[in-house]
Structures are given as C-alpha cells and as structure tokens.
Design an enzyme around this catalytic site. Sequence first.
Site, PDB file in Angstrom:
ATOM      1  N   GLY A   1     -19.265  30.045  47.988  1.00  0.00           N
ATOM      2  CA  GLY A   1     -17.811  29.939  47.937  1.00  0.00           C
ATOM      3  C   GLY A   1     -17.115  31.218  47.524  1.00  0.00           C
TER       4      GLY A   1
ATOM      5  N   ARG B   1      -9.323  31.301  43.015  1.00  0.00           N
ATOM      6  CA  ARG B   1      -8.589  31.455  41.758  1.00  0.00           C
ATOM      7  C   ARG B   1      -9.079  32.625  40.922  1.00  0.00           C
ATOM      8  NH1 ARG B   1      -8.610  25.549  39.204  1.00  0.00           N
ATOM      9  NH2 ARG B   1     -10.361  25.236  40.634  1.00  0.00           N
TER      10      ARG B   1
ATOM     11  N   LYS C   1     -17.410  34.676  43.594  1.00  0.00           N
ATOM     12  CA  LYS C   1     -17.167  34.237  42.222  1.00  0.00           C
ATOM     13  C   LYS C   1     -18.419  34.300  41.368  1.00  0.00           C
ATOM     14  CE  LYS C   1     -16.649  29.800  41.561  1.00  0.00           C
ATOM     15  NZ  LYS C   1     -16.119  28.425  41.416  1.00  0.00           N
TER      16      LYS C   1
ATOM     17  N   GLY D   1     -15.196  15.467  40.413  1.00  0.00           N
ATOM     18  CA  GLY D   1     -15.254  14.184  41.096  1.00  0.00           C
ATOM     19  C   GLY D   1     -15.410  13.029  40.120  1.00  0.00           C
TER      20      GLY D   1
ATOM     21  N   ASN E   1     -13.918  28.191  37.308  1.00  0.00           N
ATOM     22  CA  ASN E   1     -13.066  28.340  38.483  1.00  0.00           C
ATOM     23  C   ASN E   1     -11.907  29.299  38.305  1.00  0.00           C
ATOM     24  OD1 ASN E   1     -14.300  26.254  40.304  1.00  0.00           O
ATOM     25  ND2 ASN E   1     -13.801  24.935  38.575  1.00  0.00           N
TER      26      ASN E   1
ATOM     27  N   ARG F   1     -25.369  60.117  27.912  1.00  0.00           N
ATOM     28  CA  ARG F   1     -25.360  59.641  29.296  1.00  0.00           C
ATOM     29  C   ARG F   1     -26.796  59.452  29.798  1.00  0.00           C
ATOM     30  NH1 ARG F   1     -21.824  63.945  32.286  1.00  0.00           N
ATOM     31  NH2 ARG F   1     -22.514  62.712  34.090  1.00  0.00           N
TER      32      ARG F   1
ATOM     33  N   TYR G   1     -21.459  70.323  25.175  1.00  0.00           N
ATOM     34  CA  TYR G   1     -21.978  69.601  26.328  1.00  0.00           C
ATOM     35  C   TYR G   1     -23.357  70.144  26.655  1.00  0.00           C
ATOM     36  CZ  TYR G   1     -23.060  68.266  31.067  1.00  0.00           C
ATOM     37  OH  TYR G   1     -23.713  67.789  32.166  1.00  0.00           O
TER      38      TYR G   1
ATOM     39  N   ALA H   1     -21.153  74.814  17.546  1.00  0.00           N
ATOM     40  CA  ALA H   1     -19.969  74.131  18.078  1.00  0.00           C
ATOM     41  C   ALA H   1     -19.433  74.843  19.307  1.00  0.00           C
ATOM     42  CB  ALA H   1     -18.896  74.051  17.004  1.00  0.00           C
TER      43      ALA H   1
ATOM     44  N   TYR I   1     -24.084  73.259  36.748  1.00  0.00           N
ATOM     45  CA  TYR I   1     -23.673  72.895  38.107  1.00  0.00           C
ATOM     46  C   TYR I   1     -22.865  74.034  38.708  1.00  0.00           C
ATOM     47  CZ  TYR I   1     -21.589  70.000  41.825  1.00  0.00           C
ATOM     48  OH  TYR I   1     -21.182  69.477  43.040  1.00  0.00           O
TER      49      TYR I   1
END
Length: 460
Positions: free
Chosen positions: A14, A18, A25, A144, A234, A340, A373, A387, A394
């Site tokens: 389904g 909603r 879902k 139901g 739901n 990371r 980094y 520091a 890269y």
Amino acid sequence: MHDSFACALVLAGGKGTRMHSEKPKVLKTLLGESMLYYVYNALRPSIGDDIFTIVGFGSEYVEEAYPEMKDKFVLQKEQLGTGHALQQGWDQIKASGLEYCLVINGDTPLVSSKAVSDFLEAVKEDGADLSFVTITPKDPCQFGRVIRNKAGQVSAIVEAKDYDESIYGPVTGEVNAGIYCLKISTVDALLGKITNENKSGEYYITDLVDLAAQCDMAVTAVDCGDSVDLMGINSPYELAKAESTLRMRISEKWLRSGVIIHNWESAVIGPLVQIEPGAELTGPCELYGKTTIASGAVVQSHVRILDSIVSENAEIKAYSHLEDAKVGPECSVGPYGRLRPGAILEEGSKIGNFVEVKKAVLGKGAKASHLSYLGDSEIGAGTNIGAGTITCNYDGKNKFKTIIGANSFIGSNTALVAPVTVGEGVLIAAGSTITKDVSDGDLGVARSRQVNISRTSQKS
C-alpha cells in the site's frame, strides 16, 4: 515450529496516503529502523525464512532496502485490497508446502515475537481453518468490526465504513487487528469467492471470515484485549506515538540490565544498539544502527552516534556526532567532535572541540584538540596536531593520503597537502603549508619570512 507449521505473508504494497510520502509507508522509520524491519524481526523466531512479502507502490524502494528478501517478494501491480494481495501471493504460499499461512500487515512495528508465537500456538492447539486476532482499543478507528452470533461465535468482519447498526446491531468495540492464520488446504477453495461489492470497491481478506462461517469451517478469534501493539500505523501522529512507546521500552530494558541513563526519558536508542552494563548515558542523546557502547564508556548529552563502536572507558562529550567510527579504550571525543565514516581512534587518543575526522586513524595517545580537519590520514602514536591544522586531501578530482609518524608535533594553522609523508619525531612550524615529505626528526617550515615595515615612515 517454522520447520513444518506455517509460512508468513506480509502485506506491504500500500501507499499510505496519509503519510504524504513518495516512498511506501512500511519504510517509514522508528528509532532509525523501518516498520518492515520490526515486522520481519517479530516473525523470524516462529517463521524462519518462510516469509513472503507483497510489494506494490514503490516496490523498488522496498527491494533496495531488503535485497536479501527479494526472492520472496510478490508484486501486486494494482493495489485492489488485502484480499487481492492474498490472491497474488497464494501460489507461493501453496508452494511452500506448509500447513498454515500467517498474514500480517507491514505497518505493525510494535508487534512482538512473543505475540506471534502465542497466536501460532493457539492456532496449532485449536486446529482452526481460519483464525484472526481481535482487540478492543479505546478508539476503534477504522478497524473492521467483529460480528458474533448469539452463541458468541465469530460470523463476520465488517469494514467500519460498511458497518450498519440496523443490520449488525450496536458496535461492541471488538475489532479486527489484521493478523490472520489460514489453513492453506481449506482456505484455498474460498479465495476465488472474495468480491469487491463494498463501498471501497476493494477485495478484503475479512470476507474470508464470512465465507468460512457459511461453509461451517472452524473460525476462531484470539482476543488480545486493548493491546495497542497490534494496531497498524496510518499517520505521522500514530507513527510518533509508536516510536515513543518503543523508545521507552528500549530504555527501560537497558536500565534494568545495568546501564546508567540520566534523563532517560529523552534518550533515543535504536533496536540494534548494544550497550554493556556499566556504560553511562545522559539524555538527550541518540544511538542508532549497529552501535556498541562498552562498559565504563560515557556518552554525554546531545550526542548522536550511528553504526559506531565506543570502547571501554572512552568518553564522548556533548554535541559530538559519530558515524561508522571506532573509538578505542580511554579515548576522548568532543565536545563538538565529529567522527565521519572510517574514523578510527586507537587507545588513549583524543579528538577535541570542533575537530572533524574522516577515514583517518589516530594512533595510541595521539591528539587533535582544537579546530582541525583530518581526512584520509594515518597519524602516529603520541603525535600532537595543533589547532587549525588541516589535511588537504582532495584536489578537485582525486583524494590522497597524509601520513604522519609517531611523536611528531604539527604546529597550529598548518596545511598538509596530500599526498605527503611526515616522519617520526618531526616538528612542523606553525603556519606552514607542507607540500613535500619531511624526514624523521626534521623541522619543517614552509612560510614566507616576516617583514616589518614602519608605518611612521609611510605617513611621512
């Protein structure tokens, strides 16, 4: 039991309008794991690998999320109701060679393996042709309605929108939870008789109850009281309530096992997380995926950890984020540290405030205390990173590696342009940009000589 008794069919085709989502879902998450994960997890102890799944809307997303289940996915090209979904999967169910089929919705993440086991045991004891679970919740919502005759026997299930009190009498509050167990050999003859003559124009599994009763088959209902664990989800509101329930249960489990959790009501711990007794957490914090926290480790507030290992006596300080990282014994991270994927801290190493590490190894006792980094790097034992240091890994097309030997000292505000190797016992002067290798024990300096110019002479 699963070797000779029952297979399962999970209804996951389904859309769940909603939820306002482009994905199915059943892939909405609670504590980092999908609804479908919890259903599979509840089924496996009793069913084993004999689990079929009906997929439809967004089937490609479900297949991507659970590639190991793909051989037992059944595509429902048109979503024409639960009865139609059952019909689509029936050939595979019969081919399983098992006696019964458990049918369950994929949006019931609170269902437990014990509830599944208890239901199947009741079915096995009764030997019924069709059994289903009923509940009597405070709010029956759109579940139901269960109809019983004067003798108290189940005669039908009527969908809420089709219920007419003038025909069926006052609402009793007992509703269908949407979990069925069907005797394959006898229910086989009923499947073709399901029709879509209702207000929705869909084919409902619930029609099997009425059909079975008309054929004098044995139909039983297992009453589970007002348990909310069996109710489907739901809407975003219902999802949030279920997640809150799971969160409290998991935190209580760890508290009872010997884990200290301060402000425990705000701790978020995923179902796959493992924590040893003696670990100490402070909420709010979030632990997800296959994270492990060892005894003696401390996780302070406002920390988020995903798929990471925190070893004994390590400390993760406030506002730090870890993802797919390994923190060794006696290490310290943060505050405001970020590890990371691929970050590895060996025993006694330290990552301080506003330091980011990605795919890098810090050797025993190495430390980067401030504003740095470190990416695609190997940093030797005992080395100090000043520091403002960054590894320039890269060049716009490719990533390269930086290697720093043991017991070196990298001065503040240094840029290490990879690929570059800094030897052991090296001193890099503050403010340097290092583009060439530095041999063991050397001093590396790469900056312009300072020139002081008199401002007074300029004015005159």
